[in-house]
Scaffold this motif. Structure first.
Motif, short mmCIF file in Angstrom:
data_model
loop_
_atom_site.label_atom_id
_atom_site.label_comp_id
_atom_site.label_asym_id
_atom_site.label_seq_id
_atom_site.Cartn_x
_atom_site.Cartn_y
_atom_site.Cartn_z
N ASP A 2 -4.37 -37.94 -56.19
CA ASP A 2 -5.14 -38.90 -56.99
C ASP A 2 -6.02 -39.57 -56.27
O ASP A 2 -5.25 -40.55 -55.36
N ALA A 3 -7.28 -39.51 -56.17
CA ALA A 3 -8.08 -40.15 -55.46
C ALA A 3 -8.08 -41.81 -55.47
O ALA A 3 -8.25 -42.65 -54.68
N PHE A 4 -7.58 -42.35 -56.57
CA PHE A 4 -7.38 -43.66 -56.84
C PHE A 4 -6.24 -44.31 -56.71
O PHE A 4 -6.03 -45.64 -56.63
N ASN A 5 -5.10 -43.47 -56.31
CA ASN A 5 -3.77 -44.00 -56.32
C ASN A 5 -3.99 -44.92 -54.99
O ASN A 5 -4.24 -44.54 -53.83
N GLY A 6 -3.21 -46.20 -55.30
CA GLY A 6 -3.02 -47.03 -54.00
C GLY A 6 -4.11 -47.98 -53.89
O GLY A 6 -4.54 -48.99 -53.11
N THR A 7 -5.40 -47.66 -54.80
CA THR A 7 -6.58 -48.81 -54.71
C THR A 7 -6.08 -50.02 -55.54
O THR A 7 -5.18 -49.88 -56.61
N ASN A 8 -6.99 -51.08 -55.30
CA ASN A 8 -6.83 -52.25 -55.93
C ASN A 8 -8.10 -52.70 -56.43
O ASN A 8 -9.04 -52.55 -55.69
N LEU A 9 -8.21 -53.34 -57.45
CA LEU A 9 -9.41 -54.11 -57.86
C LEU A 9 -9.33 -55.46 -57.79
O LEU A 9 -8.48 -56.24 -58.23
N GLU A 10 -10.24 -56.32 -56.89
CA GLU A 10 -10.23 -57.55 -56.94
C GLU A 10 -11.74 -58.03 -57.26
O GLU A 10 -12.62 -57.58 -57.07
N SER A 11 -11.79 -59.11 -58.18
CA SER A 11 -12.98 -59.60 -58.83
C SER A 11 -13.48 -60.72 -57.58
O SER A 11 -12.85 -61.72 -57.51
N LEU A 12 -14.59 -60.26 -57.11
CA LEU A 12 -15.17 -61.55 -56.25
C LEU A 12 -16.21 -62.20 -56.92
O LEU A 12 -16.60 -63.28 -56.68
N PHE A 13 -16.63 -62.18 -58.21
CA PHE A 13 -17.32 -62.82 -59.40
C PHE A 13 -16.75 -62.08 -60.85
O PHE A 13 -17.24 -60.82 -61.03
N ASP A 14 -16.03 -62.78 -61.60
CA ASP A 14 -15.75 -62.34 -62.83
C ASP A 14 -17.10 -62.27 -63.77
O ASP A 14 -18.08 -62.75 -63.37
N VAL A 15 -17.02 -61.47 -64.68
CA VAL A 15 -18.06 -61.34 -65.67
C VAL A 15 -18.46 -62.59 -65.69
O VAL A 15 -17.81 -63.59 -66.71
N VAL A 16 -19.70 -63.08 -65.53
CA VAL A 16 -20.13 -64.50 -65.97
C VAL A 16 -21.78 -64.42 -66.27
O VAL A 16 -22.33 -63.50 -65.83
N THR A 17 -21.97 -65.47 -66.91
CA THR A 17 -23.47 -65.83 -67.26
C THR A 17 -23.71 -67.07 -66.52
O THR A 17 -23.26 -67.92 -66.89
N LYS A 18 -24.72 -66.65 -65.39
CA LYS A 18 -25.05 -67.95 -64.72
C LYS A 18 -26.64 -68.24 -65.00
O LYS A 18 -27.49 -67.31 -64.88
N THR A 19 -27.00 -69.42 -64.82
CA THR A 19 -28.22 -70.00 -64.92
C THR A 19 -28.66 -70.65 -63.51
O THR A 19 -29.84 -71.16 -63.46
N ALA A 20 -27.74 -70.66 -62.61
CA ALA A 20 -27.98 -71.49 -61.47
C ALA A 20 -27.22 -70.45 -60.25
O ALA A 20 -26.23 -69.83 -60.59
N SER A 21 -27.66 -70.85 -59.09
CA SER A 21 -26.78 -70.04 -57.86
C SER A 21 -25.55 -70.33 -57.90
O SER A 21 -25.05 -71.67 -57.99
N ALA A 22 -24.54 -69.81 -57.45
CA ALA A 22 -23.18 -70.23 -57.49
C ALA A 22 -22.48 -68.91 -56.39
O ALA A 22 -22.82 -68.02 -56.02
#
Length: 124
Positions: A2-22
């Motif tokens: 399994d190529a994905f076995n042992g991988t982890n997902l981390e969110s550096l930006f959750d799904v967001v709607t932005k109107t300014a830099s962040a």
């Protein structure tokens, strides 16, 4: 195998709607090893001439951040949705990594997410 076995997902930006830099939240990546993949997904921008520039930064203390060389995504405009990936050497990165979104234009808005997929070290 399994190529994905042992991988982890981390969110550096959750799904967001932005109107300014962040800045995204700093993620402790000290347990990761090898080459990680950072994925940027974005809907088309709204407003007059909207632009979104996303880059990665790193820090040893989760306070003072500097840009990671070469870890910059292609600029997104109001033209279309985007999906882009860049690689990140987890062994060379400092302890914390975050995404930075810079938004420009008149009344701009972008919905986007930045996700890190990487292998955690197995310590015995």
């Amino acid at each position: 195998m399994d190529a994905f076995n042992g991988t982890n997902l981390e969110s550096l930006f959750d799904v967001v709607t932005k109107t300014a830099s962040a800045n995204g939240t700093g993620i402790d990546v000290s347990a990761y090893t090898g080459i990680g993949q950072v994925i940027l997904t974005s809907a088309a921008g709204t407003g007059t001439s909207p632009t979104l520039d996303v880059k990665l930064q790193e820090s040893s203390d989760n306070s003072a951040y500097t840009d990671i060389s070469g870890a910059t995504f292609t600029q997104i405009t109001d033209a279309a949705a985007a999906l882009e990936g860049i690689t990140l050497d987890m062994d060379a990165a400092k302890q914390y990594v975050r995404g930075v979104g810079t938004i420009g234009g008149t009344t701009p808005s972008f919905t986007f997410a930045v996700e890190l997929i990487a292998y955690k070290q197995i310590l015995t």
